[in-house]
Design a protein around this motif. Structure first.
Motif: not given
Length: 428
Positions: A46-57
């Motif tokens: 959950v947390l690492i993928p959420l961070y990845g999505m934020i960075e992908a933006s």
């Protein structure tokens, strides 16, 4: 003074030490809710993928990185499907040491735990499907079987026990298990980042897309086998448990979507048996076999597979058959003497015997396609020959209609009339 403290309660009995309850057995309160969460699972899924999505933006996706992310997705995804699942969990084929090492490495790159941990849970899932001992039983809810079992702590005593001696004796499995954390960090993040960075100077893109988000998509594909494959699709081989076959799940999970087949034939290296069914993992294992990297590819005999399909089809037909009126079962019909049957005609009852079964044609005689007179000629007699081709070879629909009219059976069968005639002719 006693040299050692007493181990009895004064009655000579050793007191029972109350066992500490597992956190899952304790009621949830505002003070302990956080203890029931599996924080490692939450961080990874959950947390690492959420961070990845934020960075992908805020990180442009370069063409080279996109291609590399897809390639590495298939590598790590098949590390799970061909390695963790079909090789180690079900031993559906043998792999050479180099292939084992490769699968252990790319499997670690999926970020789903070690082979030993993953295969142990999966074997419990197969052995205890849809029960409380199933680590990710779909009966606990679709969300639970998808991710809930990972983000909430489980009571290890409630998970079904399985045999993993073969895994403990596998040097590659134990090497990966003992070094899993460092292998996971290297294969999940460092390798995909280094390839993108050294290859085309896209360090951050490699970290975000080929590393974090690629791991997230591999996770979700695998989780769909635990959830979607037990909820969506058909059950052509067995329907006692929840596993199902569906193309959508197969497309998502690199061929693992033919789950009804897999649960019925778990040691088969294939998930799909038809040539047109999507199962890239099967094709990859077959290719490794041609290259000498894999051997002893296990396949259930096609005759056994077809038998399961036929039995399942028959089960559905029987269920459909029960929805219709097929007449009173012969075993439940009362038995009457032949004389009782023949006397019924004089009492105005319209009864006909066919193959030892008495049928009441009162409501049907005027509907008879051959006319009332033809049917009336069989009343009080043995009309078996007439019905079975002596006058007309009746259709299946006629047979079904006749079954609905049965009311009794002749004690001794239709041969009673014939036997009486023979006896009379012989003067007996």
């Amino acid at each position: 003074m006693e040299k050692f403290p007493s181990t009895t309660d004064g009655t000579g009995q050793v007191p029972q030490v109350p066992q500490k309850l597992h956190i899952t057995e304790v009621p949830t309160t505002i003070h302990n809710w956080h203890k029931k969460l599996n924080w490692l699972g939450i961080i990874l899924t959950v947390l690492i993928p959420l961070y990845g999505m934020i960075e992908a933006s805020r990180t442009p996706l370069r063409y080279e990185t996109a291609i590399w992310s897809i390639i590495y997705y298939f590598c790590t995804g098949t590390g799970i499907t061909a390695g963790y699942h079909r090789l180690w969990s079900h031993r559906s084929y043998n792999a050479s040491v180099p292939l084992k090492v490769y699968l252990a490495l790319v499997g670690a790159g999926a970020g789903e735990g070690s082979v030993r941990w993953w295969a142990k849970n999966h074997r419990a899932h197969h052995r205890h499907t849809d029960t409380d001992k199933d680590p990710y039983s779909v009966n606990k809810g679709l969300a639970y079987s998808h991710m809930g079992w990972l983000v909430n702590k489980q009571n290890p005593k409630r998970i079904g026990q399985t045999e993993i001696t073969d895994l403990r004796n596998d040097a590659v499995v134990m090497w990966q298990h003992q070094n899993y954390v460092i292998l996971m960090l290297c294969m999940v993040l460092l390798l995909p980042t280094a390839v993108s960075g050294l290859g085309w100077n896209d360090w951050k893109g490699g970290f975000v897309y080929a590393g974090i988000l690629r791991m997230f998509f591999v996770h979700q594909a695998t989780f769909c086998v635990n959830s979607l494959a037990h909820w969506l699709g058909d059950q052509p081989y067995e329907d006692r448990d929840s596993p199902r076959d569906h193309l959508v799940t197969a497309l998502i999970a690199l061929g693992e979507g033919y789950h009804n087949f897999h649960h019925e034939f778990p040691s088969d290296y294939r998930n799909a048996v038809r040539w047109f069914q999507y199962d890239p993992t099967k094709w990859l294992i077959w290719t490794w076999c041609q290259l000498g990297l894999a051997s002893d590819l296990k396949r259930f005999p096609s005759d056994e597979i077809q038998k399961c399909q036929i039995l399942q089809q028959q089960k559905h037909l029987d269920q459909e058959k029960e929805k219709h009126n097929w007449g009173r079962p012969i075993a439940e019909l009362p038995a009457i003497e032949w004389d009782e049957y023949t006397q019924a005609k004089s009492q105005g009852r319209l009864l006909v015997v066919v193959a030892g079964v008495v049928h009441d044609v009162t409501q049907f005689i005027d509907e008879h396609p051959g006319g009332r007179q033809l049917l009336a000629s069989g009343i009080g007699k043995d009309a078996t020959e007439m019905f079975y081709g002596g006058v007309y070879n009746h259709s299946r629909a006629a047979h079904i209609r006749l079954e609905e009219l049965r009311v009794a059976v002749i004690r001794g069968g239709c041969e009673v009339e014939v036997r009486k005639k023979v006896h009379n002719d012989q003067g007996l």
